[in-house]
Design an enzyme around this catalytic site. Sequence first.
Site, short mmCIF file in Angstrom:
data_model
loop_
_atom_site.label_atom_id
_atom_site.label_comp_id
_atom_site.label_asym_id
_atom_site.label_seq_id
_atom_site.Cartn_x
_atom_site.Cartn_y
_atom_site.Cartn_z
CE LYS A 76 7.90 -9.41 -1.82
NZ LYS A 76 6.55 -9.86 -2.20
CG ASP A 100 13.70 -6.00 -6.47
OD1 ASP A 100 13.71 -6.70 -5.44
OD2 ASP A 100 12.65 -5.72 -7.10
CB CYS A 146 3.31 -6.08 -8.75
SG CYS A 146 2.02 -5.83 -7.54
CD GLN A 172 9.77 -12.81 -4.89
OE1 GLN A 172 9.89 -13.92 -4.36
NE2 GLN A 172 8.72 -12.04 -4.65
CG HIS A 225 7.53 -5.98 -8.14
ND1 HIS A 225 7.09 -4.80 -7.57
CD2 HIS A 225 6.76 -6.97 -7.62
CE1 HIS A 225 6.08 -5.07 -6.74
NE2 HIS A 225 5.85 -6.37 -6.76
N1 PMP Z 1 10.48 -6.54 -6.11
C1 PMP Z 1 10.14 -7.81 -6.26
C2 PMP Z 1 10.93 -8.69 -7.19
C3 PMP Z 1 9.05 -8.33 -5.56
O1 PMP Z 1 8.70 -9.60 -5.69
C4 PMP Z 1 8.32 -7.47 -4.70
C5 PMP Z 1 7.10 -7.97 -3.95
N2 PMP Z 1 6.26 -8.79 -4.69
C6 PMP Z 1 8.75 -6.16 -4.54
C7 PMP Z 1 9.83 -5.73 -5.28
C8 PMP Z 1 8.06 -5.23 -3.62
O2 PMP Z 1 8.23 -5.66 -2.30
P1 PMP Z 1 7.45 -4.98 -1.10
O3 PMP Z 1 6.02 -4.90 -1.51
O4 PMP Z 1 7.70 -5.89 0.06
O5 PMP Z 1 8.07 -3.63 -0.91
#
Ligand code: PMP
Length: 428
Positions: free
Chosen positions: A248, A222, A386, A225, A145
């Site tokens: 999430k 990270d 993203c 997910q 991401h």
């Molecule tokens: N990493 C992953 C794999 C994500 O799916 C996301 C959110 N789509 C993020 C990082 C960023 O998370 P946040 O916007 O809640 O900080």
Amino acid sequence: MGTITMLSFETESPNKNAAWQGMLLDMNKFRADFPIFAESVNGKPLVYLDSAATTQKPRCVIDRVANFYAAENANIHRGVHRLSMEATEAYEKSRRRIASFLGASDAREIVFVRGTTEGINLIAQTLGRSTLGPGDEILITGLEHHSNIVPWQILCEQTGAVLRVASIDDRGEVIREEYTRLLSEKTKLVALSHVSNALGTINPVREMIAQAHEYNVPVLVDGAQAVPHMAVDVREMDCDFYVFSGHKMFGPTGIGALYGKASWLKELPPYQGGGDMIASVTFDKTIYAEVPAKFEAGTPNISGAIGLGEAIRYLQDAGMDRIAAYERELLEYATSCLMEMNQIRLIGTAQHKASVVSFVVDGVHAHDIGSILDMQGIAIRAGHHCAQPIMDRFGVPATVRASLAFYNTKGEIDALVTGLKKAIEMFG
Ligand code: PMP
């Protein structure tokens, strides 16, 4: 650990069917805990297939946050009055809950942050900034991401370090030979997603971490997910840092956590300066507080942290293994239904996947699909998620992404398929 193998749907046995029926009865009761499913969208019952963007919230989390403001509100860590002491205890209880949920050995290894993005930036600007120099390398994968790419690019600009990327194959799996080749004496930090938000691929993080540790390289995972979908054990995984977002995983927005091994957190310099992160301050010198307070400058998101603790209690009651088993079935069902449609090409067909089906539809732009589904009350995501480098890798500008959680049903997948057929009829 937490690995989900895709099973074939054709080979469904009567036993498996009975097991599924039992699981359905068991899991469908949770759906009633989410008030939003009583809502309609565009006059249709809401079909929410965008949980990778953010999950819906159960009543207990909504009530916990509301009750904090209605009856318990006070600032933490500084008051001597009862409300403040109770708010402090509730905040710290959440920290202990997160520690046990992740399998951390000590609650002091949990730092509250805004979310995954802030957790990654925290490590980039503390560990990265204090230890990296020109020519040092940071290794990530082609599955990341933007939150796990851009903070490292900023760090590279600041330090002269170089970003290396282990690319992915046509199924959306990291090419392990490439990862192995790119790990070297120059590597100073590895950052990997546990589960890809765009494709659903589950990375074999445990093995990849072990490889990095052979070079004494710390690894950040990270987990944005992963934590809503499977049991995670940071000690078994042996990651040095693990980050996730509360929103999430059925908790509030604006709160998340960073797990860091105690030995690392003690070593690192502070991230931001301000109140609460100090032991003492004079104009000549400030002595920083112990971890985790050292990383929590200023008044934190108190209600968010408490709401997140409640979300985790809710998940623990539901049982992560049960959730993972139910979602595996849903994902298989969604995958097999979409594979039957000729106009649809799945993007991301890794052997181990969680909760996400991404696809393109011949001759129809993802955003048009999104709008037509929306008219039918179906919420999916259309775009680059993203993760633009992943779109580039597959040569598409965008995909349609349906992402699942344990409150979804097979009926909702059927609604998606019907909606897609309509869209194809209109545009195809
Ligand atoms: N990493 C992953 C794999 C994500 O799916 C996301 C959110 N789509 C993020 C990082 C960023 O998370 P946040 O916007 O809640 O900080």
